[in-house]
Design a protein around this motif. Structure first.
Motif, PDB file in Angstrom:
ATOM      1  N   LYS A 171       0.826  -1.208   0.000  1.00 26.27           N
ATOM      2  CA  LYS A 171       0.000   0.000   0.000  1.00 26.27           C
ATOM      3  C   LYS A 171       0.865   1.264   0.000  1.00 26.27           C
ATOM      4  O   LYS A 171       0.507   2.268  -0.615  1.00 26.27           O
ATOM      5  CB  LYS A 171      -0.941  -0.008   1.201  1.00 26.27           C
ATOM      6  CG  LYS A 171      -2.057  -1.042   1.076  1.00 26.27           C
ATOM      7  CD  LYS A 171      -2.915  -1.121   2.334  1.00 26.27           C
ATOM      8  CE  LYS A 171      -3.998  -2.171   2.208  1.00 26.27           C
ATOM      9  NZ  LYS A 171      -4.813  -2.287   3.437  1.00 26.27           N
TER      10      LYS A 171
ATOM     11  N   SER B 273      -5.599  -6.635  -3.877  1.00 28.94           N
ATOM     12  CA  SER B 273      -6.862  -7.327  -4.137  1.00 28.94           C
ATOM     13  C   SER B 273      -7.151  -7.336  -5.627  1.00 28.94           C
ATOM     14  O   SER B 273      -6.536  -6.589  -6.406  1.00 28.94           O
ATOM     15  CB  SER B 273      -8.017  -6.621  -3.407  1.00 28.94           C
ATOM     16  OG  SER B 273      -8.206  -5.324  -3.959  1.00 28.94           O
TER      17      SER B 273
ATOM     18  N   GLU C  18      -9.829  -6.234  -6.827  1.00 37.13           N
ATOM     19  CA  GLU C  18     -10.431  -4.922  -7.083  1.00 37.13           C
ATOM     20  C   GLU C  18      -9.370  -3.897  -7.469  1.00 37.13           C
ATOM     21  O   GLU C  18      -9.573  -3.097  -8.376  1.00 37.13           O
ATOM     22  CB  GLU C  18     -11.187  -4.440  -5.843  1.00 37.13           C
ATOM     23  CG  GLU C  18     -11.917  -3.121  -6.050  1.00 37.13           C
ATOM     24  CD  GLU C  18     -12.683  -2.679  -4.828  1.00 37.13           C
ATOM     25  OE1 GLU C  18     -13.232  -1.552  -4.850  1.00 37.13           O
ATOM     26  OE2 GLU C  18     -12.740  -3.435  -3.847  1.00 37.13           O
ATOM     27  N   ASP C  19      -8.217  -3.951  -6.798  1.00 41.41           N
ATOM     28  CA  ASP C  19      -7.113  -3.040  -7.145  1.00 41.41           C
ATOM     29  C   ASP C  19      -6.629  -3.270  -8.568  1.00 41.41           C
ATOM     30  O   ASP C  19      -6.098  -2.364  -9.213  1.00 41.41           O
ATOM     31  CB  ASP C  19      -5.942  -3.234  -6.176  1.00 41.41           C
ATOM     32  CG  ASP C  19      -6.218  -2.682  -4.794  1.00 41.41           C
ATOM     33  OD1 ASP C  19      -7.203  -1.940  -4.629  1.00 41.41           O
ATOM     34  OD2 ASP C  19      -5.442  -3.004  -3.865  1.00 41.41           O
TER      35      ASP C  19
ATOM     36  N   SER D 103     -14.472 -10.204  -9.542  1.00 40.38           N
ATOM     37  CA  SER D 103     -14.374 -11.416  -8.729  1.00 40.38           C
ATOM     38  C   SER D 103     -15.060 -12.609  -9.384  1.00 40.38           C
ATOM     39  O   SER D 103     -14.833 -13.756  -8.983  1.00 40.38           O
ATOM     40  CB  SER D 103     -14.970 -11.175  -7.345  1.00 40.38           C
ATOM     41  OG  SER D 103     -16.336 -10.806  -7.455  1.00 40.38           O
TER      42      SER D 103
ATOM     43  N   ARG E 119     -10.830 -15.739  -2.289  1.00 41.69           N
ATOM     44  CA  ARG E 119     -11.971 -15.097  -1.618  1.00 41.69           C
ATOM     45  C   ARG E 119     -11.582 -14.660  -0.203  1.00 41.69           C
ATOM     46  O   ARG E 119     -11.984 -13.579   0.253  1.00 41.69           O
ATOM     47  CB  ARG E 119     -13.162 -16.061  -1.564  1.00 41.69           C
ATOM     48  CG  ARG E 119     -13.818 -16.308  -2.905  1.00 41.69           C
ATOM     49  CD  ARG E 119     -15.214 -16.921  -2.749  1.00 41.69           C
ATOM     50  NE  ARG E 119     -15.709 -17.309  -4.059  1.00 41.69           N
ATOM     51  CZ  ARG E 119     -15.517 -18.492  -4.618  1.00 41.69           C
ATOM     52  NH1 ARG E 119     -14.848 -19.420  -3.973  1.00 41.69           N
ATOM     53  NH2 ARG E 119     -16.003 -18.764  -5.813  1.00 41.69           N
TER      54      ARG E 119
ATOM     55  N   GLU F 194      -9.604 -11.490  -0.498  1.00 46.04           N
ATOM     56  CA  GLU F 194     -10.468 -10.340  -0.794  1.00 46.04           C
ATOM     57  C   GLU F 194     -11.156  -9.837   0.471  1.00 46.04           C
ATOM     58  O   GLU F 194     -11.223  -8.639   0.723  1.00 46.04           O
ATOM     59  CB  GLU F 194     -11.506 -10.718  -1.854  1.00 46.04           C
ATOM     60  CG  GLU F 194     -10.934 -11.051  -3.223  1.00 46.04           C
ATOM     61  CD  GLU F 194     -10.134  -9.911  -3.836  1.00 46.04           C
ATOM     62  OE1 GLU F 194     -10.716  -8.822  -4.019  1.00 46.04           O
ATOM     63  OE2 GLU F 194      -8.939 -10.113  -4.115  1.00 46.04           O
ATOM     64  N   GLU F 195     -11.661 -10.749   1.269  1.00 50.79           N
ATOM     65  CA  GLU F 195     -12.337 -10.374   2.513  1.00 50.79           C
ATOM     66  C   GLU F 195     -11.353  -9.758   3.505  1.00 50.79           C
ATOM     67  O   GLU F 195     -11.658  -8.759   4.169  1.00 50.79           O
ATOM     68  CB  GLU F 195     -13.014 -11.580   3.139  1.00 50.79           C
ATOM     69  CG  GLU F 195     -14.198 -12.104   2.328  1.00 50.79           C
ATOM     70  CD  GLU F 195     -14.801 -13.376   2.940  1.00 50.79           C
ATOM     71  OE1 GLU F 195     -14.382 -13.745   4.069  1.00 50.79           O
ATOM     72  OE2 GLU F 195     -15.664 -13.975   2.288  1.00 50.79           O
TER      73      GLU F 195
ATOM     74  N   MET G  13      -8.541  -8.157   2.855  1.00 51.53           N
ATOM     75  CA  MET G  13      -8.116  -6.831   2.416  1.00 51.53           C
ATOM     76  C   MET G  13      -9.247  -5.806   2.531  1.00 51.53           C
ATOM     77  O   MET G  13      -9.009  -4.616   2.719  1.00 51.53           O
ATOM     78  CB  MET G  13      -7.594  -6.891   0.970  1.00 51.53           C
ATOM     79  CG  MET G  13      -6.297  -7.647   0.833  1.00 51.53           C
ATOM     80  SD  MET G  13      -4.940  -6.945   1.815  1.00 51.53           S
ATOM     81  CE  MET G  13      -4.764  -8.211   3.102  1.00 51.53           C
ATOM     82  N   LEU G  14     -10.473  -6.280   2.426  1.00 54.14           N
ATOM     83  CA  LEU G  14     -11.631  -5.400   2.585  1.00 54.14           C
ATOM     84  C   LEU G  14     -11.709  -4.889   4.026  1.00 54.14           C
ATOM     85  O   LEU G  14     -11.973  -3.720   4.292  1.00 54.14           O
ATOM     86  CB  LEU G  14     -12.910  -6.151   2.228  1.00 54.14           C
ATOM     87  CG  LEU G  14     -14.189  -5.312   2.074  1.00 54.14           C
ATOM     88  CD1 LEU G  14     -14.038  -4.297   0.956  1.00 54.14           C
ATOM     89  CD2 LEU G  14     -15.381  -6.214   1.822  1.00 54.14           C
ATOM     90  N   VAL G  15     -11.413  -5.791   4.969  1.00 49.90           N
ATOM     91  CA  VAL G  15     -11.397  -5.424   6.390  1.00 49.90           C
ATOM     92  C   VAL G  15     -10.274  -4.451   6.680  1.00 49.90           C
ATOM     93  O   VAL G  15     -10.425  -3.487   7.423  1.00 49.90           O
ATOM     94  CB  VAL G  15     -11.264  -6.691   7.261  1.00 49.90           C
ATOM     95  CG1 VAL G  15     -11.033  -6.308   8.734  1.00 49.90           C
ATOM     96  CG2 VAL G  15     -12.496  -7.573   7.111  1.00 49.90           C
ATOM     97  N   LYS G  16      -9.107  -4.711   6.068  1.00 54.10           N
ATOM     98  CA  LYS G  16      -7.939  -3.857   6.307  1.00 54.10           C
ATOM     99  C   LYS G  16      -8.174  -2.449   5.776  1.00 54.10           C
ATOM    100  O   LYS G  16      -7.584  -1.494   6.192  1.00 54.10           O
ATOM    101  CB  LYS G  16      -6.697  -4.457   5.636  1.00 54.10           C
ATOM    102  CG  LYS G  16      -6.275  -5.824   6.173  1.00 54.10           C
ATOM    103  CD  LYS G  16      -5.731  -5.733   7.572  1.00 54.10           C
ATOM    104  CE  LYS G  16      -5.275  -7.108   8.048  1.00 54.10           C
ATOM    105  NZ  LYS G  16      -4.827  -7.072   9.456  1.00 54.10           N
TER     106      LYS G  16
END
Length: 360
Positions: free
Chosen positions: A301, A308, A310-311, A316, A351, A354-355, A357-360
């Protein structure tokens, strides 16, 4: 354990300002009188201010088209034959250099490489990554001979987009994680593997120490020691990991995930090193190394690497297909464990990442 084949380095390597001024002398010393220069539009624009006028060597310039494919290697090979080239000079990014290495091998001529990007270790390694005409990675070919001459003009690399330097950092960080998971299993590895393992760790250490400064300097157009250290880590150290480690030092889970992602048309817009960097995180999920993921994601980062799908702008919905492609029978992800890695396990890891990194 199979025997290790060491192809540690090109026959000659120089990295310094003004090195292309020595090109004709280096060609003549090798008895090269006719050379084919393979490049691209952007590569030639970057190279031209530094490329010398050759007086004793006949030079034919040709532009590459499309992918590093078997068809393109064959097409350029026909041109090399037609002009009776003694050598091919590949000047460009990884695909140009991989084509040049393939042409040199297939036609038994010298290979001279001048990278215009510090985005991977392609300038160093005696192999070509081969893609289909549609851009899907199909395989890589390891050649019996190393590169004859590698000349790095750091000013050219400084002029390249900073995003490509960041991608090169991502590709090189992967050297440690992909080599360590294999070599660390040996209680008493051969000397060549020890060199590979040490060099892979050095790749990571140099990046953690110098990457941020190198990127900042590149953004300012400043030719600095951190920039040159990072460039040489990407090209030289990165190449040495596989050069000394053979199959144990080249690729593992991260590159297999990259290969799987090439199925997605959206992935074709993402840089190789960015996709490999993401693949490292997936590999670490498979290894259940969550502390390392946290450390590495924070570093990513800071310097702009993806954490992810998404990045990477990859939907997905591609996860299942990527997982299947990355776990094909001949894929390198299977070196992670004794039993083959299943597509279901990879999809679940993607998956989970992804979850996470979403939390982070």
């Amino acid at each position: 354990m199979e025997g290790i084949v060491v192809k540690g380095a090109p026959a000659e390597y120089i990295c310094k300002v003004g090195v292309l001024g020595e090109l004709e002398e280096k060609l003549s010393a090798r008895g090269i009188r006719k050379a084919l220069l393979l490049t691209g539009d952007k590569s030639w624009k970057a190279l031209q201010p530094y490329f010398p006028v050759l007086e004793a060597v006949d030079l034919t310039i040709v532009k590459y088209c499309g992918e590093s494919s078997l068809a393109e290697i064959a097409r350029i090979g026909q041109i090399a034959k037609a002009v009776e080239a003694d050598a091919i000079i590949g000047a460009g990014g990884g695909k140009v250099l991989d084509i040049a290495k393939g042409v040199a091998h297939d036609n038994s001529i010298r290979s001279v490489l001048v990278p215009t990007l510090a985005s991977n270790c392609a300038p160093w390694t005696p192999l070509s990554v081969v893609y289909s005409e549609e851009g899907t990675m199909t395989h890589f070919t390891v050649y019996p001979e190393s590169v004859d001459l590698l000349l790095v003009e750091p000013r050219i690399l400084l002029d390249a987009p900073v995003s490509l330097l960041v991608a090169g950092i991502g590709d090189t960080i992967a050297k440690w994680y992909e080599a360590d998971v294999q070599i660390s299993r040996f209680e008493d590895p051969p000397i060549a593997l020890k060199v590979s393992h040490y060099t892979a760790k050095l790749c990571a250490d140099e990046m953690f120490q110098n990457a941020e400064s190198a990127i900042a300097d590149a953004e300012q157009g400043k030719l600095s020691q951190p920039f040159i250290k990072v460039v040489e880590t990407i090209i030289m150290l990165g190449g040495m990991v596989g050069g000394f480690g053979d199959k144990y030092g080249r690729v593992a889970g991260a590159h297999a995930i990259h290969n799987g992602m090439t199925l997605s048309p959206e992935s074709h817009h993402a840089l190789h090193g960015d996709k490999v960097a993401y693949g490292v995180l997936v590999q670490l999920v498979l290894e259940r190394k969550f502390d390392e993921i946290e450390k590495l994601a924070a570093f990513y980062k800071k310097i702009g690497l993806p954490v992810s799908l998404e990045d990477l702008n990859i939907p997905s919905t591609w996860i299942e297909a990527i997982a299947v492609q990355s776990t094909r029978e001949n894929e390198t992800i299977h070196v992670l464990q004794e039993e083959p890695v299943t597509a279901e396990k990879v999809a679940a890891a993607m998956r989970e990442l992804e979850e996470l990194m979403l939390v982070k």
